[in-house]
Design a protein around this motif. Structure first.
Motif, PDB file in Angstrom:
ATOM      1  N   ARG A  40       0.828  -1.207   0.000  1.00 34.10           N
ATOM      2  CA  ARG A  40       0.000   0.000   0.000  1.00 34.10           C
ATOM      3  C   ARG A  40       0.862   1.256   0.000  1.00 34.10           C
ATOM      4  O   ARG A  40       0.655   2.176  -0.805  1.00 34.10           O
ATOM      5  N   ASP A  41       1.845   1.310   0.893  1.00 32.96           N
ATOM      6  CA  ASP A  41       2.687   2.504   0.983  1.00 32.96           C
ATOM      7  C   ASP A  41       3.549   2.678  -0.260  1.00 32.96           C
ATOM      8  O   ASP A  41       3.793   3.811  -0.706  1.00 32.96           O
ATOM      9  N   LEU A  42       4.003   1.593  -0.844  1.00 31.77           N
ATOM     10  CA  LEU A  42       4.824   1.693  -2.058  1.00 31.77           C
ATOM     11  C   LEU A  42       3.986   2.062  -3.274  1.00 31.77           C
ATOM     12  O   LEU A  42       4.533   2.549  -4.278  1.00 31.77           O
ATOM     13  N   LEU A  43       2.681   1.862  -3.217  1.00 34.14           N
ATOM     14  CA  LEU A  43       1.817   2.341  -4.297  1.00 34.14           C
ATOM     15  C   LEU A  43       1.794   3.861  -4.340  1.00 34.14           C
ATOM     16  O   LEU A  43       1.553   4.458  -5.395  1.00 34.14           O
ATOM     17  N   VAL A  44       2.051   4.514  -3.225  1.00 28.37           N
ATOM     18  CA  VAL A  44       2.134   5.974  -3.195  1.00 28.37           C
ATOM     19  C   VAL A  44       3.435   6.438  -3.842  1.00 28.37           C
ATOM     20  O   VAL A  44       3.475   7.454  -4.542  1.00 28.37           O
ATOM     21  N   GLY A  45       4.522   5.681  -3.634  1.00 26.85           N
ATOM     22  CA  GLY A  45       5.804   6.037  -4.226  1.00 26.85           C
ATOM     23  C   GLY A  45       6.930   5.245  -3.598  1.00 26.85           C
ATOM     24  O   GLY A  45       6.747   4.579  -2.572  1.00 26.85           O
ATOM     25  N   PRO A  46       8.122   5.288  -4.199  1.00 32.05           N
ATOM     26  CA  PRO A  46       9.278   4.591  -3.624  1.00 32.05           C
ATOM     27  C   PRO A  46       9.575   5.106  -2.226  1.00 32.05           C
ATOM     28  O   PRO A  46       9.392   6.286  -1.926  1.00 32.05           O
ATOM     29  N   ARG A  47      10.064   4.219  -1.361  1.00 27.61           N
ATOM     30  CA  ARG A  47      10.337   4.585   0.026  1.00 27.61           C
ATOM     31  C   ARG A  47      11.669   3.968   0.477  1.00 27.61           C
ATOM     32  O   ARG A  47      11.992   2.833   0.129  1.00 27.61           O
ATOM     33  N   PRO A  76       6.738  -3.597 -12.112  1.00 27.84           N
ATOM     34  CA  PRO A  76       5.483  -3.599 -12.876  1.00 27.84           C
ATOM     35  C   PRO A  76       4.522  -4.705 -12.420  1.00 27.84           C
ATOM     36  O   PRO A  76       3.308  -4.489 -12.359  1.00 27.84           O
ATOM     37  N   TYR A  77       5.062  -5.855 -12.083  1.00 29.50           N
ATOM     38  CA  TYR A  77       4.234  -6.947 -11.564  1.00 29.50           C
ATOM     39  C   TYR A  77       3.580  -6.539 -10.252  1.00 29.50           C
ATOM     40  O   TYR A  77       2.390  -6.790 -10.014  1.00 29.50           O
ATOM     41  N   GLY A  78       4.331  -5.869  -9.387  1.00 24.19           N
ATOM     42  CA  GLY A  78       3.779  -5.422  -8.112  1.00 24.19           C
ATOM     43  C   GLY A  78       2.717  -4.353  -8.281  1.00 24.19           C
ATOM     44  O   GLY A  78       1.718  -4.328  -7.548  1.00 24.19           O
ATOM     45  N   ARG A  79       2.897  -3.459  -9.256  1.00 21.16           N
ATOM     46  CA  ARG A  79       1.921  -2.381  -9.466  1.00 21.16           C
ATOM     47  C   ARG A  79       0.584  -2.930  -9.952  1.00 21.16           C
ATOM     48  O   ARG A  79      -0.441  -2.249  -9.823  1.00 21.16           O
ATOM     49  N   GLU A  80       0.578  -4.129 -10.482  1.00 19.11           N
ATOM     50  CA  GLU A  80      -0.694  -4.746 -10.880  1.00 19.11           C
ATOM     51  C   GLU A  80      -1.598  -4.990  -9.671  1.00 19.11           C
ATOM     52  O   GLU A  80      -2.799  -5.231  -9.832  1.00 19.11           O
ATOM     53  N   LEU A  81      -1.042  -4.896  -8.478  1.00 22.41           N
ATOM     54  CA  LEU A  81      -1.838  -5.091  -7.265  1.00 22.41           C
ATOM     55  C   LEU A  81      -2.674  -3.865  -6.911  1.00 22.41           C
ATOM     56  O   LEU A  81      -3.524  -3.937  -6.013  1.00 22.41           O
ATOM     57  N   GLU A  82      -2.469  -2.721  -7.576  1.00 23.52           N
ATOM     58  CA  GLU A  82      -3.181  -1.504  -7.179  1.00 23.52           C
ATOM     59  C   GLU A  82      -4.697  -1.681  -7.176  1.00 23.52           C
ATOM     60  O   GLU A  82      -5.344  -1.350  -6.163  1.00 23.52           O
ATOM     61  N   PRO A  83      -5.338  -2.169  -8.246  1.00 20.54           N
ATOM     62  CA  PRO A  83      -6.792  -2.324  -8.171  1.00 20.54           C
ATOM     63  C   PRO A  83      -7.232  -3.301  -7.089  1.00 20.54           C
ATOM     64  O   PRO A  83      -8.318  -3.163  -6.507  1.00 20.54           O
ATOM     65  N   VAL A  84      -6.400  -4.291  -6.794  1.00 22.01           N
ATOM     66  CA  VAL A  84      -6.717  -5.246  -5.726  1.00 22.01           C
ATOM     67  C   VAL A  84      -6.700  -4.537  -4.379  1.00 22.01           C
ATOM     68  O   VAL A  84      -7.611  -4.701  -3.558  1.00 22.01           O
ATOM     69  N   VAL A  85      -5.669  -3.735  -4.139  1.00 21.57           N
ATOM     70  CA  VAL A  85      -5.553  -3.012  -2.871  1.00 21.57           C
ATOM     71  C   VAL A  85      -6.692  -2.011  -2.715  1.00 21.57           C
ATOM     72  O   VAL A  85      -7.285  -1.890  -1.639  1.00 21.57           O
ATOM     73  N   LEU A  86      -7.028  -1.288  -3.785  1.00 20.99           N
ATOM     74  CA  LEU A  86      -8.120  -0.316  -3.709  1.00 20.99           C
ATOM     75  C   LEU A  86      -9.454  -1.004  -3.454  1.00 20.99           C
ATOM     76  O   LEU A  86     -10.270  -0.529  -2.658  1.00 20.99           O
ATOM     77  N   ALA A  87      -9.689  -2.127  -4.117  1.00 18.45           N
ATOM     78  CA  ALA A  87     -10.936  -2.863  -3.897  1.00 18.45           C
ATOM     79  C   ALA A  87     -11.006  -3.408  -2.477  1.00 18.45           C
ATOM     80  O   ALA A  87     -12.072  -3.376  -1.835  1.00 18.45           O
ATOM     81  N   THR A 105      -9.002   5.296  -3.230  1.00 15.69           N
ATOM     82  CA  THR A 105     -10.082   4.313  -3.163  1.00 15.69           C
ATOM     83  C   THR A 105     -11.438   4.987  -3.303  1.00 15.69           C
ATOM     84  O   THR A 105     -12.336   4.478  -3.986  1.00 15.69           O
ATOM     85  N   ALA A 106     -11.607   6.139  -2.655  1.00 15.78           N
ATOM     86  CA  ALA A 106     -12.899   6.835  -2.644  1.00 15.78           C
ATOM     87  C   ALA A 106     -13.126   7.703  -3.871  1.00 15.78           C
ATOM     88  O   ALA A 106     -14.258   8.145  -4.119  1.00 15.78           O
ATOM     89  N   PHE A 107     -12.084   7.953  -4.651  1.00 17.59           N
ATOM     90  CA  PHE A 107     -12.177   8.883  -5.786  1.00 17.59           C
ATOM     91  C   PHE A 107     -13.133   8.357  -6.855  1.00 17.59           C
ATOM     92  O   PHE A 107     -13.091   7.190  -7.231  1.00 17.59           O
ATOM     93  N   ARG A 108     -13.996   9.275  -7.352  1.00 13.99           N
ATOM     94  CA  ARG A 108     -14.951   8.920  -8.399  1.00 13.99           C
ATOM     95  C   ARG A 108     -14.621   9.736  -9.655  1.00 13.99           C
ATOM     96  O   ARG A 108     -15.097  10.862  -9.833  1.00 13.99           O
ATOM     97  N   PRO A 109     -13.790   9.191 -10.539  1.00 13.34           N
ATOM     98  CA  PRO A 109     -13.334   9.959 -11.699  1.00 13.34           C
ATOM     99  C   PRO A 109     -14.451  10.375 -12.643  1.00 13.34           C
ATOM    100  O   PRO A 109     -14.376  11.442 -13.258  1.00 13.34           O
ATOM    101  N   VAL A 110     -15.481   9.553 -12.767  1.00 12.77           N
ATOM    102  CA  VAL A 110     -16.597   9.907 -13.660  1.00 12.77           C
ATOM    103  C   VAL A 110     -17.316  11.148 -13.143  1.00 12.77           C
ATOM    104  O   VAL A 110     -17.684  12.042 -13.911  1.00 12.77           O
ATOM    105  N   VAL A 111     -17.507  11.217 -11.829  1.00 12.93           N
ATOM    106  CA  VAL A 111     -18.131  12.399 -11.221  1.00 12.93           C
ATOM    107  C   VAL A 111     -17.204  13.595 -11.329  1.00 12.93           C
ATOM    108  O   VAL A 111     -17.619  14.699 -11.699  1.00 12.93           O
TER     109      VAL A 111
END
Length: 214
Positions: free
Chosen positions: A29-36, A81-92, A121-127
């Motif tokens: 989760r924290d690395l999805l924000v950026g390198p640490r 890149p393989y790890g970043r594929e987890l972003e939609p999983v983490v958000l869901a 997670t809460a962001f609604r891009p369509v809105v």
């Protein structure tokens, strides 16, 4: 080799073997924000024992989920890149967990990285695409963030900056995100304190960021 082997041949069991150990998903989760740097990860996950953090990082590297990389004379950890594929999983998973969140306990903290992912997670891009570009300054627990929304694009950064409205939020902030508490009522009850700017923009914030409660 994963730290845990369930002895089953399936995608889900393999995924849990790779990222299901305690603290692993919070590191991701924290690395999805950026390198640490190592110290930044330890600071953001204040309760993680040093040996556990080192073990998780080693396991995630071995699995190809994260890697070590040089940045300005220091070593940082970043997602592959393989790890970043987890972003939609983490958000869901975050949206699912929000339904059982409740109010924070006294010993629980809000970090900039955890709040950044919660906002994604809460962001609604369509809105958001139907609304004017807006910059929000938010003090949420221990996190001070600038939240810039431009069409369907969201950018969240630490610290302060020029914003259209700045606000501080108390422990009931989740009620605003869930729609349980209307923005004006949130201000009246002290859940949200508008520091400067146009208070009516809090209505736009509540439209843009929403998560369904249980």
């Amino acid at each position: 080799m994963a730290a845990r082997d369930y002895g089953q041949y399936s995608g889900i069991s393999r995924a849990v073997e790779l990222v299901g150990e305690r603290w692993a998903l919070l590191i991701i989760r924290d690395l999805l924000v950026g390198p640490r740097r190592y110290g930044e990860l330890a600071s953001g996950l204040a309760r993680i024992p040093t040996n556990i953090l080192a073990a998780r990082l080693k396991e995630l590297q071995a699995a190809g989920v994260i890697r070590r990389a040089p940045r300005s004379r220091v070593i940082v950890y970043e997602l592959t890149p393989y790890g970043r594929e987890l972003e939609p999983v983490v958000l869901a998973l975050g949206a699912w967990g929000f339904k059982a969140l409740g109010d924070p306990r006294d010993e629980q903290v809000i970090t900039p990285d955890s709040m950044t992912i919660d906002l994604r997670t809460a962001f609604r891009p369509v809105v958001a695409a139907q609304l004017p570009p807006t910059a929000y300054g938010a003090r949420l627990g221990g996190a001070e963030l600038v939240i810039r929304v431009n069409g369907s694009a969201l950018d969240v950064t630490r610290g302060g900056g020029d914003v259209d409205v700045a606000f501080a939020a108390g422990t009931g902030f989740r009620r605003l995100i869930s729609g349980e508490l209307a923005p004006e009522r949130a201000i009246e009850t002290g859940v949200v304190d508008v520091l400067h700017g146009r208070r009516e923009l809090l209505d736009r914030f509540a439209e843009t960021f929403h998560l369904a409660a249980a």
